[in-house]
Design an enzyme around this catalytic site. Structure first.
Site, PDB file in Angstrom:
ATOM      1  N   ARG A   1      -9.016  -0.641   8.078  1.00 35.39           N
ATOM      2  CA  ARG A   1      -9.832   0.560   7.899  1.00 35.39           C
ATOM      3  C   ARG A   1      -9.976   1.311   9.220  1.00 35.39           C
ATOM      4  O   ARG A   1     -11.067   1.795   9.531  1.00 35.39           O
ATOM      5  CB  ARG A   1     -11.222   0.126   7.397  1.00 35.39           C
ATOM      6  CG  ARG A   1     -11.520   0.559   5.977  1.00 35.39           C
ATOM      7  CD  ARG A   1     -12.802  -0.081   5.473  1.00 35.39           C
ATOM      8  NE  ARG A   1     -13.323   0.629   4.335  1.00 35.39           N
ATOM      9  CZ  ARG A   1     -13.791   0.055   3.243  1.00 35.39           C
ATOM     10  NH1 ARG A   1     -13.792  -1.256   3.129  1.00 35.39           N
ATOM     11  NH2 ARG A   1     -14.270   0.786   2.264  1.00 35.39           N
ATOM     12  N   CYS A   2      -8.869   1.413   9.967  1.00 34.17           N
ATOM     13  CA  CYS A   2      -8.999   1.926  11.327  1.00 34.17           C
ATOM     14  C   CYS A   2      -8.608   3.383  11.473  1.00 34.17           C
ATOM     15  O   CYS A   2      -8.832   3.958  12.525  1.00 34.17           O
ATOM     16  CB  CYS A   2      -8.171   1.092  12.282  1.00 34.17           C
ATOM     17  SG  CYS A   2      -6.397   1.401  12.175  1.00 34.17           S
TER      18      CYS A   2
ATOM     19  N   GLN B   1       0.833  -1.200   0.000  1.00 34.96           N
ATOM     20  CA  GLN B   1       0.000   0.000   0.000  1.00 34.96           C
ATOM     21  C   GLN B   1       0.873   1.258   0.000  1.00 34.96           C
ATOM     22  O   GLN B   1       0.377   2.342  -0.297  1.00 34.96           O
ATOM     23  CB  GLN B   1      -0.927   0.003   1.223  1.00 34.96           C
ATOM     24  CG  GLN B   1      -1.962  -1.113   1.182  1.00 34.96           C
ATOM     25  CD  GLN B   1      -2.870  -1.179   2.402  1.00 34.96           C
ATOM     26  OE1 GLN B   1      -2.971  -2.183   3.070  1.00 34.96           O
ATOM     27  NE2 GLN B   1      -3.550  -0.087   2.696  1.00 34.96           N
TER      28      GLN B   1
ATOM     29  N   GLU C   1     -12.623   4.992   5.304  1.00 32.61           N
ATOM     30  CA  GLU C   1     -12.687   4.252   6.562  1.00 32.61           C
ATOM     31  C   GLU C   1     -13.877   4.600   7.425  1.00 32.61           C
ATOM     32  O   GLU C   1     -14.205   3.864   8.370  1.00 32.61           O
ATOM     33  CB  GLU C   1     -11.390   4.462   7.330  1.00 32.61           C
ATOM     34  CG  GLU C   1     -10.237   3.823   6.581  1.00 32.61           C
ATOM     35  CD  GLU C   1      -8.912   4.161   7.176  1.00 32.61           C
ATOM     36  OE1 GLU C   1      -8.056   3.257   7.269  1.00 32.61           O
ATOM     37  OE2 GLU C   1      -8.722   5.333   7.537  1.00 32.61           O
TER      38      GLU C   1
END
Lengths: 807, 166, 287
Positions: A384-385, A237, A760
């Site tokens: 997705r935090c 990523q 997110e």
């Protein structure tokens, strides 16, 4: 003007710029099976690597016997920590200031930890080789309960840290302690609690789970012995960061390392950090001089790569008797597993958890986080935090519902009473953040009106009465969630990854025929950047999005960026894109002025070109300007039309949202049904509503899974009980609820296009909505807090403990 | 282990190869035939990313050996487009309805939907959701995948597609 | 995720299959749908040296009616059961259960033979076979024999199959016309084994139950025929008291494993509820 002249609406539409539901460029290849993912990469002579992994959660490695493995046809080598020590790579630094074993060095610290790396001519031989490596272990006592990690007689896990009373983030209290992080004013907060009319205190646990993208982590490393160059295709990523890290730890010159992230099959934070597989494949390639591919399988992914959450949060709120909050106190016990491999910006050992004041105006607050080691997989920040914002939002949203229950107030009314008000923005929170913009009350009221909230509460009251009369076995819950996110890491003054500031970048080059290519430092794993980044450029410079090619992921050609995670792409790279486009536009204006023989100030921008003020028929389109850039620029100006921008954001951005989950639960079986889920998101300026909706659907589905059963669970012996899709809850289209999306728009005042990011938010806001719905359903029976996840059997157990089945 | 010769028809073309008996069909497709559109997402036969259409059936190609497919007719994602090269309605529908994000589940999803619409040309939403329950998606939440399949069904049946209101 | 090496055989007759299994001995396993065996091989939990693929044996396919019995070839897939008009009219409970097994792709390959013969307590068909009074034809080196489903299951993964035997047909007596049926399965998600499941076949006359059979899935190391539970409702109108009695009698013989689906107490509790709901639904279907 005549009938053939396009209208302004038509010219705008032709650009397919910001705000339109532009269909995705990526889909053309994906729907035809022509994506290029890492496992599709095939190089001549390519070898395969596979890991021998520990069945034990904590054990000494007495011996590793590779004799039989090396006899397997096709097996070329078995790499162990001893091999890696010769190149000083048996251990590697983590993003959180800790170190992590690449291969077991004398001991193993979690089940499925990497012990040896078998290199073979194909993946079948590699697997055969793995099955023939014989490892002798001596089991050690296992520690899996974080609450026991700092007991005086707790087993020693990290012998490599023996005697080190200071870690990367300050003093360590115990051999299993990693850091303590405190924020806020303890004295003022304690004072507020002392004089409060009402207080609540609850242990709210966010269980361990895992991002589980459909494509696992993988790489192909190819070392060219002649040129001394290493090329790595990988599920990264943040490809540039990987390149710099590899350069530093492998001591290879950075210009000789080519990192390429091709198409990635989902990231969700699982693919940010470096894993032993990448290091071992690189070493194997350097040693053999051949390309080496490593592809982990699903069980490996779930049990050994970056987990998410595992935060045990004791939340306390002080309030007046009519429901005005006066203080917040939170202590977190953070279970980091065997190594602190959290992918946080380096100064933030608990990420941005200090957003835990949420959407509410707490005058004072204090936060303390203690990180500890256990015999579990390393990691923590993923899925997705937004760097622990999921944990913070769950904590405050549960705590507010608990407070509402104690006060006998409606949870929505309690929130409305305590929201940060529109006039207070930019808002300085008691834990140190400056929220950029927000209009919480409007969003909340829109949610309540759209869902007919008042009538739902009426219905709930009637159903509760019916339940108590024995007329129904179904209970109904309303899960309110109003979250404030913090994304867009981040300003260089406080955000860096291993010392590299968290700016991002865009480079745009226009071609003579009015087309162009743009590259960014971000890397989409499904977010549709090839489509949306072109939309920003189209609106800024008046060239149709279809004429802008967008590329990400090749570190040789893309400008340096910190990658895509934490919803940072739109806030940071999106800004860089706008700024680069504006540089192009500024030069274009000078060219147009020269060609139209007017002064720059006499020109005004109109959709797809410049026109002379007061003389609307005297125009020069951007398309023509591109041509002119290559043959007739003003004297003294360089030809060409390109620009690059590195954007250091002045602040984070703060998307927010109002969600409501309506849930019905059958107490006898614990089976729930999500009757309705309404999600209102405010992400500021909306670049592509279709893509935003897709992100919300996806994030809500992950939130649903997490809240309702998806966990990485260990038994007392450190064995993973949910290490495959048999027991790790992955909802299908049948279980997944229907999603209703809505929005408000409160632009970010500091962002060039006012956009905040949204990827997110649905996971951040979704989990509290589901969990609050379950808790709200049971609250009339006396429950204060039922821990997640809310599997059927746990719902039944809650009902049982509340006496529902008492004769 | 001695290798076996297999022949089969894949996307209309006769193909052959030498495989071990244990060679999984998905590996034969991806590595021997170099058709990398079919993906692998798990090893416990849950995710469906490896779904192909074999002899009129949707099958998870990771749970079948290539030798078992000897003499069979297989369609993979690479064979879904129309004979003239235009995209099938399903492929169009997935794009129009934003039924994909990372694209990893998409080939298996489309190949399964292709068979689903042959089993049931006008499925209800519930039938679609059950029909794709052997395919996991992590990105989309399935809602737009359902729409994509409804789009394709409408087009195949020559009926106007009405997108359901949110 | 790679299986160990093995030799592959594809006989074309039952006789050849049996001969192969006999000659290859312990190292050989029959391969039916493969959706239980192959995943285990990929994890190297099963490492047979030989696989005898039954897909080439035409005699193992087919669904036919033989006066008052339905005879189903062992290699009939769940999908074929779901597509069969004969099964729809004569044994609708089989279709209801088949639709709840795994997912569409697995049902294209998974066979009734595999589902009933491998002794996995999680499989759905065995409890149905007990409920329906089915019989299995087992063929091996010593010839063929019929074994009642009720005598077949001895423990988890432990059945009456002798070494070298394969199950070739399932024979099911056709239930009475107008019978009520239901397969009530609680599971965590599509594709999961049952947390608890109950099969009911019953007949009613004048509002009272005249016959009843109840089978239980995944509530013990073998499928269970809940005889006492069935007895408890015969002669009743399925009033609350008899339903309660039936559920309790069924729970009394359950001993489910505690696993990720829930603790023992929960599984027994919902097991009882599955029995109640299956009885009620079956009754509503009687004609």
């Amino acid at each position: 003007m005549n009938d053939l002249t396009p209208t302004r609406e038509q010219r705008t539409a032709a650009l397919e710029g910001m705000g339109c539901k532009r269909k995705r460029v990526e889909d053309i290849r994906f729907t035809q099976g022509k994506g290029n993912y890492v496992d599709d990469v095939k190089l001549p002579g390519m070898l395969h690597g596979d890991f021998v992994r520990s069945p034990h959660a904590h054990a000494r490695v007495k011996s590793i016997n590779t004799d039989e493995a090396l006899k397997v046809p096709g097996v070329l080598a078995v790499i162990t920590a001893e091999t890696l020590k010769t190149v000083n790579l048996a251990w590697m630094p983590t993003l959180a200031g800790d170190v992590q074993m690449v291969l077991a060095d004398g001991k193993v610290l979690f089940q499925n930890q990497e012990v040896a790396f078998v290199v073979a001519t194909d993946r079948y031989a590699a697997d055969d080789g793995v099955s023939k490596v014989v490892v002798e272990y001596e089991a050690l006592p296992v520690l899996v309960d974080p609450f026991k990690s700092m007991a005086p007689d707790a087993p020693v896990l990290r012998e490599d840290l023996a005697g080190k009373t200071t870690g990367a983030h300050g003093p360590r209290k115990h051999h299993n302690h990693i850091f303590e992080w405190t924020v806020g004013d303890k004295d003022l907060t304690d004072a507020a609690f002392k004089k409060a009319d009402v207080t609540i205190k609850e242990l709210i646990s966010y269980h361990r789970t895992h991002p589980s993208p459909l494509e696992t982590c993988q790489c192909v490393c190819s070392f060219d012995k002649i040129k001394g160059e290493l090329t790595i295709w990988g599920t990264f990523q943040a490809p540039h960061v990987i390149r710099t890290v590899v350069s530093l730890i492998a001591k290879l010159p950075e210009q000789k390392i080519h990192v390429i992230s091709p198409d990635i099959g989902g990231g969700f934070g699982n693919k940010v950090g470096a894993y032993p597989g990448y290091i071992c494949a690189a070493v194997a390639s350097i040693v053999t001089g051949k390309p080496v591919k490593w592809v982990e399988d699903r069980i490996e992914n779930l049990t050994a790569t970056s987990f998410a959450r595992d935060y045990h949060m004791t939340a306390e709120i002080a309030a007046t008797k009519d429901g005005k909050v006066t203080g917040l106190r939170v202590h977190v016990l953070a279970d980091h597993g065997a190594f602190d491999a959290c992918a946080d910006p380096s100064k933030w050992p608990a990420g941005f958890f200090n957003i835990v004041t949420g959407s509410y105006d707490f005058p004072v607050a204090h936060l303390a986080v203690d990180g500890v080691y256990t015999n579990k997989a390393p990691g923590g920040v993923a899925y997705r935090c937004s760097f622990r914002v999921t944990e913070a939002a769950y904590c405050i949203e549960r705590a507010m519902d608990i407070l509402a229950q104690k006060l006998g107030m409606d949870p929505a009314e309690l929130r409305l009473k305590n929201f940060v008000r529109r006039e207070q923005f930019p808002y300085h929170s008691a834990l140190g953040w400056e929220y950029d913009s927000g209009d919480y009350e409007t969003a909340m009221r829109k949610m309540m009106e759209s869902t007919d909230y008042a009538n739902l509460r009426k219905e709930q009251a009637e159903k509760r009465a019916a339940f108590k009369r024995g007329e129904t076995r179904e209970i109904m819950g309303l899960g309110v969630s109003f979250f404030t996110e913090i994304v867009g890491a981040g300003p260089s003054k406080n955000c860096d990854i291993l010392g590299i500031a968290m700016f991002d970048s865009c480079e745009i080059r226009m071609h003579p025929t009015g087309a162009g290519i743009a590259r960014m430092g971000t890397k989409s794993q499904g977010q549709g950047h090839e489509t949306t980044w072109a939309q920003i450029i189209a609106s800024e410079i008046g060239i149709p999005a279809d004429n802008i090619m967008v590329e990400e992921g090749n570190t040789d050609t893309a400008p340096y960026g910190l990658g895509t995670y934490g919803s940072r792409s739109t806030p940071v790279a999106g800004a860089a894109i706008a700024m680069a486009a504006r540089k192009i536009k500024a030069k274009a204006q000078m060219i147009a002025a020269y060609k139209l023989e007017v002064h720059e100030d006499d020109l005004e921008w109109d959709i797809d070109g410049f026109r002379v003020k007061g003389l609307p028929e005297k125009v020069m389109t951007m398309k023509d300007i591109c041509w002119a850039a290559y043959n007739s620029v003003p004297p003294g100006m360089e030809p060409g039309l390109e620009a690059v921008s590195y954007y250091d954001p002045p602040n984070m951005t703060y998307p927010f949202g109002a969600y409501l989950c309506v849930m019905d639960i059958d107490v006898d079986t614990g089976v729930y049904k999500v009757r309705r889920f309404y999600a209102l998101d405010d992400c500021g300026t909306r670049i592509n509503p279709m893509i935003i909706e897709g992100q919300v659907h996806g994030g809500l589905t992950e939130a649903f899974a997490i809240a309702m059963g998806q966990e990485i669970r260990y038994d007392e012996g450190g064995n993973v009980l949910t290490g495959s899709f048999m027991d790790f809850f992955m909802p299908t289209a049948v279980e997944t609820p229907h999603w209703e999306t809505d929005f408000t728009v409160t632009p970010s005042p500091h962002h060039p296009i006012g956009a905040k990011g949204v990827g997110e938010s649905p996971n951040v806001g979704g989990v509290p909505a589901f969990s609050n719905a379950v808790n709200d359903a049971f609250s009339f029976l006396g429950a204060t807090h039922i821990q997640m996840p809310h599997d059927y059997w746990r719902n039944w157990q809650a009902a049982k403990s509340l006496g529902v089945f008492a004769a | 282990m001695a290798k076996t010769h297999v022949t089969m028809k894949v996307n209309g073309a006769e193909v052959e190869g030498l495989v071990e008996p244990r060679t999984l069909l998905v590996h034969f497709i991806r590595e021997n035939l170099q058709l990398t559109g079919t993906h692998i997402g798990c090893e416990t036969t849950h995710c469906g990313a490896c779904t192909v259409d074999i002899d009129g059936m949707s099958v998870k190609s990771c749970t079948m050996f290539a030798v078992q497919a000897n003499g069979s007719e297989i369609t993979t994602i690479e064979g879904i487009a129309n004979a003239d090269g235009t995209l099938a309605y399903l492929q169009e529908g997935f794009r129009q309805m934003h039924g994909l994000q990372c694209g990893f589940c998409t080939p298996g999803m489309i190949v399964r939907a292709h068979r689903l619409l042959k089993e049931n040309p006008s499925p209800t939403e519930d039938e679609i959701r059950h029909g794709i329950s052997g395919n996991i998606c992590r990105c989309t939440g399935y809602q737009n995948i359902v729409k994509a399949i409804q789009y394709a069904a409408s087009k195949i049946n020559g009926v106007e597609f009405k997108e359901a209101a949110e | 995720m790679i299986p160990g090496p093995f030799s592959y055989h594809r006989p074309e007759s039952v006789g050849d299959a049996i001969k192969l299994l006999a000659s290859l001995g312990e190292e050989a396993r029959p391969l039916a749908g493969g959706h239980s065996l192959i995943p285990m091989m990929k994890l190297r939990l099963a490492t047979p040296g030989h696989l005898v693929d039954l897909h080439g044996v035409a005699a193992l396919k087919g669904i036919r009616r033989d006066s008052d019995r339905i005879v189903i070839g062992a290699m009939t897939t769940q999908h074929e059961l779901l597509a069969s008009d004969e099964i729809r009219t004569s044994l609708p409970i089989l279709q209801e259960a088949a639709a709840l097994i795994a997912d569409p792709q697995v049902r294209y390959r998974g066979t009734i033979g595999g589902n009933v013969a491998n002794g996995d307590p999680g499989n759905d068909m065995p409890a149905l076979m007990l409920t329906l009074g089915a019989a299995y034809r087992l063929e091996g080196p010593n010839g063929a024999r019929e074994v009642m489903a009720s005598d077949f299951y001895q423990g988890a993964y432990f059945t009456a199959l002798e070494p070298g035997e394969i199950l070739t047909t399932v024979t099911i007596p056709v239930p009475a016309a107008g019978h009520g049926y239901a397969y009530e399965k609680l599971k965590r998600k599509v594709g999961d084994y049952a947390t608890a499941a109950a099969a009911v076949v019953l007949t009613m006359a004048g509002g009272k139950v005249t016959s009843c059979a109840i089978g239980l899935t995944n509530l013990h190391e073998t499928p269970l025929l809940a005889a006492d539970a069935a007895k408890a409702v015969i002669g009743s109108s399925l009033d609350d008291a008899s339903l309660k009695q039936a559920a309790a009698a069924a729970q009394a013989i359950m001993s489910p494993a505690a696993d990720a689906r829930g603790p023992v107490e929960y599984r027994k509790h919902v097991g009882g509820i599955m029995v109640t709901r299956a009885l009620q639904r079956a009754a509503s279907r009687t004609k």
